[in-house]
Write an enzyme that holds these catalytic residues in place. Structure first.
Site, short mmCIF file in Angstrom:
data_model
loop_
_atom_site.label_atom_id
_atom_site.label_comp_id
_atom_site.label_asym_id
_atom_site.label_seq_id
_atom_site.Cartn_x
_atom_site.Cartn_y
_atom_site.Cartn_z
CG ASP A 51 -1.96 0.85 1.28
OD1 ASP A 51 -2.80 1.07 1.53
OD2 ASP A 51 -1.84 1.77 -0.33
C1 GLC Z 1 -4.19 4.58 -0.21
C2 GLC Z 1 -4.91 2.82 -0.20
C3 GLC Z 1 -5.23 2.08 -1.00
C4 GLC Z 1 -5.13 2.69 -2.43
C5 GLC Z 1 -3.86 3.17 -2.07
C6 GLC Z 1 -3.49 4.18 -3.71
O1 GLC Z 1 -3.82 4.91 0.89
O2 GLC Z 1 -5.01 2.70 0.97
O3 GLC Z 1 -6.64 1.48 -0.69
O4 GLC Z 1 -5.27 1.80 -3.66
O5 GLC Z 1 -3.65 4.10 -1.56
O6 GLC Z 1 -4.38 4.83 -4.25
#
Ligand code: GLC
Length: 737
Positions: free
Chosen positions: A284
């Site tokens: 993430d």
């Molecule tokens: C965010 C979220 C994730 C998302 C990623 C990209 O912090 O936790 O669900 O896909 O970053 O935007």
């Protein structure tokens, strides 16, 4: 006692063997291409494939991305979109870098790209996997048209604490319903082949346990037993895997003492070893860097090493792999085999997507694909299917057609942005039709529809409130549209209370005091605690954040062109103090009862305000004729269950038949009941449908004390009903062969 024992590995081996027979030759050719490419790559180029960087929010890439792409030092981007931008950056990678490895363009297409569908919690409230699959397929087609190939969806975190804002993005509290929604979204996004035109590579997230954040506080620790992981949190991910999901995303949280983005048990032993997943895992957003904050890495280099070794293949946004990978290798803190394994997975996914053969986005005008009339029709139908009728005392809904004066009040009645909810992709409020506009269209010139906000979602003043109250006093019916702003749920949006924000309850009570019949439409991203409404407001319609065409869908429901048939995918508590509150709870040794010394509170009942699976209709359904194909089955046997459902009212409508199973006594403690089947049926007045369910080892089994999947002989009960609290019951026994 002989028990039918399926080790998780055995299940997977059978699963894997079947798949291998089908695609052996093709797979070998693809692996050969991976090997050949890998053999030509420098360490810097390998590390570059593991790097994902983010573009600007509105879709442009950053100048440095071009340079990195030319050097083969970039593997993927998120947020970069638009055919011209994608192809310009792709050309730098494909035509100008030494090996020409194409980039993978990703974006959060969670519940729509430009045409926005209900938030996933609302989609789950439809209990209609086929509908969710159609919505996801439309989202994929729109996203593909702007050059995207990968979405960070479905979000399949099981969540039982409504204080957590990201309950909006998932399918609620139940692993079985969550698994059905995960399968539907993966099938919708990927189809049979994510490389096919109009399809996207999907991503099961957030692996794993993120929805169990302690106290519902965002990014907080989760302390889950392996049993809780396997019984509650794994199933929707496993369903996504079985549906063919090509990628996983590792979560921010630590789970059982180890961060999910540095957890060899979840990332390698389970995902790779037991489940045989051979796609890629992306971290993430900066969750690799955050390993230092978790306190499991003393510095960036160690964070990179523990994440790579644990099984995080691609690093989202932070740059520790690229910065420290070479030194880690040369210092013996990272094996080349580990690095190659991660690169192999990235190359495999890109080859499976056909990116090497077709790296560029088709230059089709976006306007030809976005917001197509059929997409909007489907979005309105999806919104209608997501609506849950929570109260309708005295049949106040649907509104009478001879209405002459309607007051439509509340902060959300004319809020187009709120309709789109959180994670609304490239949805635009100007494409949305607000409830006010839709009611005016639906009501026609014969009805005077007067609108006043009454107050903000937060804040508001006396004068504004008085205007709304005066409108209500003059009206024949008042419809109050209340709830949360889109920003009050989704990421980084935990709330410590679950009531209506601001002065909305005060407004509602003053509207109620006028004596004008009162309807509430709720727009919210989580279950709310609404005891006063449950007692005093005769008609309550839960609309979640219903998307671009949510306004017309709600208006159709208010006037009866749509008969709400949705059911709650998550329990609505009476008080935030009850949370986490969910239907599939354990019995305890002192189940709640009249006696003082039983499991309950002094100041609030243990029962929910509205239970999981609950939802009313403008018509009535009756169940009858529950039958079982047997009352005794062997541990490897199947049981067929059937029941008649009849529409005994005067309107067509949908009902969701739900089958709940209770294992009366087992070698481990079990939930009081578990959803093991459901079907949404549409019936004309007077029509009857016989609905059938199959129960076999997969539904009857449990994880024994050693966490082995077994089917134990013993007594079982089942109930087929219209929610998780009522229905027709039957008993049967499972016996050893
Ligand atoms: C965010 C979220 C994730 C998302 C990623 C990209 O912090 O936790 O669900 O896909 O970053 O935007």
């Amino acid at each position: 006692m002989r028990r039918l024992i399926f080790t998780a590995g055995l299940c997977l081996t059978l699963f894997g063997a079947t798949r291998a027979l089908r695609g052996d030759a093709g797979r070998d050719a693809l692996e050969a291409r991976v090997d050949a490419l890998l053999a030509r790559m420098t360490v810097a180029e390998k590390l570059g494939q593991l790097q994902q960087l983010d573009g600007f929010a509105e879709g442009d890439f950053r100048p440095e991305h071009l340079e990195l792409a030319r050097r083969g030092a970039l593997g993927s981007t998120l947020n970069v979109r638009g055919v011209a931008r994608v192809n310009a950056l792709q050309r730098a990678a494909v035509a100008e870098s030494r090996l020409g490895i194409p980039l993978l363009f990703a974006f959060d297409v969670i519940h729509g790209y430009r045409t926005i569908f209900p938030i996933p919690l609302g989609a789950a409230a439809s209990w209609d996997p086929a509908g969710v699959e159609r919505s996801s397929a439309i989202a994929a087609a729109e996203a593909r048209a702007v050059g995207l190939r990968w979405t960070f969806a479905p979000m399949v975190d099981v969540a039982r604490d409504a204080r957590w804002g990201r309950v909006a993005e998932g399918a609620g509290e139940d692993p079985f319903l969550g698994a059905a929604m995960a399968r539907a979204q993966v099938r919708g996004f990927q189809g049979d082949d994510p490389a096919a035109p109009g399809r996207l590579l999907a991503c099961a997230k957030h692996w794993v346990g993120y929805g169990a954040a302690e106290a519902g506080r965002e990014y907080n620790t989760t302390d889950l037993s392996e049993r809780a992981l396997r019984e509650v949190h794994f199933p929707p991910f496993r369903a996504a895997l079985e549906a063919g999901v090509g990628t996983f995303m590792s979560a921010f949280n630590d789970v059982d003492g180890r961060p999910a983005s540095a957890n060899p048990f979840t990332l390698t032993r389970v995902l790779r070893g037991e489940w045989g997943f051979d796609g890629l895992v992306v971290s993430d957003y900066e969750s690799v860097r955050e390993l230092q904050a978790h306190g499991v890495a003393a510095d960036e280099a160690e964070a990179a090493a523990v994440a790579l070794r644990a099984g995080v293949d691609m690093e989202m946004v932070s740059r520790l792999y690229v910065r420290h990978g070479a030194v880690l290798l040369h210092g013996g803190r990272l094996d080349l085999a580990t690095l190659d394994q991660a690169v192999r997975r990235v190359l495999r996914v890109k080859l499976r997507l056909g990116l090497f053969e077709h790296p560029y986005a088709d230059d089709v005008p976006e306007s030809d694909v976005l917001l197509r009339p059929q997409a909007l029709v489907e979005a309105q139908a999806a919104a209608a299917r997501s609506l849950v009728l929570l109260r309708n005392e005295g049949g106040l809904l649907p509104l009478r057609r001879d209405l002459r004066r309607l007051a439509l009040v509340g902060p959300l009645a004319d809020d187009a942005q709120a309709l789109l909810g959180s994670w609304s992709g490239d949805g635009r409020k100007q494409d949305a039709v607000t409830l006010l506009q839709a009611v005016r269209d639906e009501a026609g010139t014969g009805v005077q529809v007067e609108h006043a906000r009454g107050c903000g979602i937060e804040g508001g003043d006396e004068a504004e409130m008085q205007v709304a109250v005066d409108l209500a006093r003059r009206a024949q019916v008042t419809v109050a549209v209340l709830g949360e702003s889109a920003e009050m749920s989704g990421e980084a949006a935990s709330r410590s209370v679950l009531g209506l924000p601001g002065r909305q309850l005060e407004l509602l009570q003053r509207l109620h005091a006028t004596g004008t019949p009162l309807v509430v439409v709720l727009m919210n991203g989580r279950p709310l605690a609404l005891p006063w409404l449950a007692e005093n407001v005769p008609a309550i319609l839960e609309a979640w954040f219903p998307g671009t065409r949510g306004g017309p869908a709600i208006a159709d429901a208010l006037f009866g062109d749509v008969n709400p048939g949705g059911k709650l995918p998550m329990t609505f508590p009476r008080s935030v103090g009850q949370v986490p509150l969910y239907y599939a709870h354990k019995r305890t040794g002192r189940p709640p009862a009249e006696g003082k010394y039983t499991s309950k509170y002094l100041d609030v009942p243990v029962t929910p305000q509205w239970p999981f699976g609950f939802g009313l209709s403008y018509t009535r359904f009756e169940l009858s004729g529950l039958s079982l194909s047997a009352t005794r089955i062997p541990t490897d046997g199947e049981l067929e269950v059937a029941v008649d459902v009849r529409n005994v009212g005067a309107r067509s409508g949908d009902e969701v038949l739900q089958l709940y199973l209770t294992d009366v006594a087992a070698s481990v403690t079990r939930p009081v009941q578990e959803l093991r089947g459901f079907e949404r049926v549409s019936l004309a007045p007077g029509a009857t449908r016989r609905v059938r369910f199959e129960l076999g080892p997969r539904e009857l089994g449990l994880l024994d004390a050693e966490l082995r999947f077994v089917v134990e002989p013993g007594a079982f009960k089942l109930r087929v009903g219209q929610d998780s609290t009522s229905g027709l019951e039957a008993a049967f026994d499972v016996v050893a062969r």
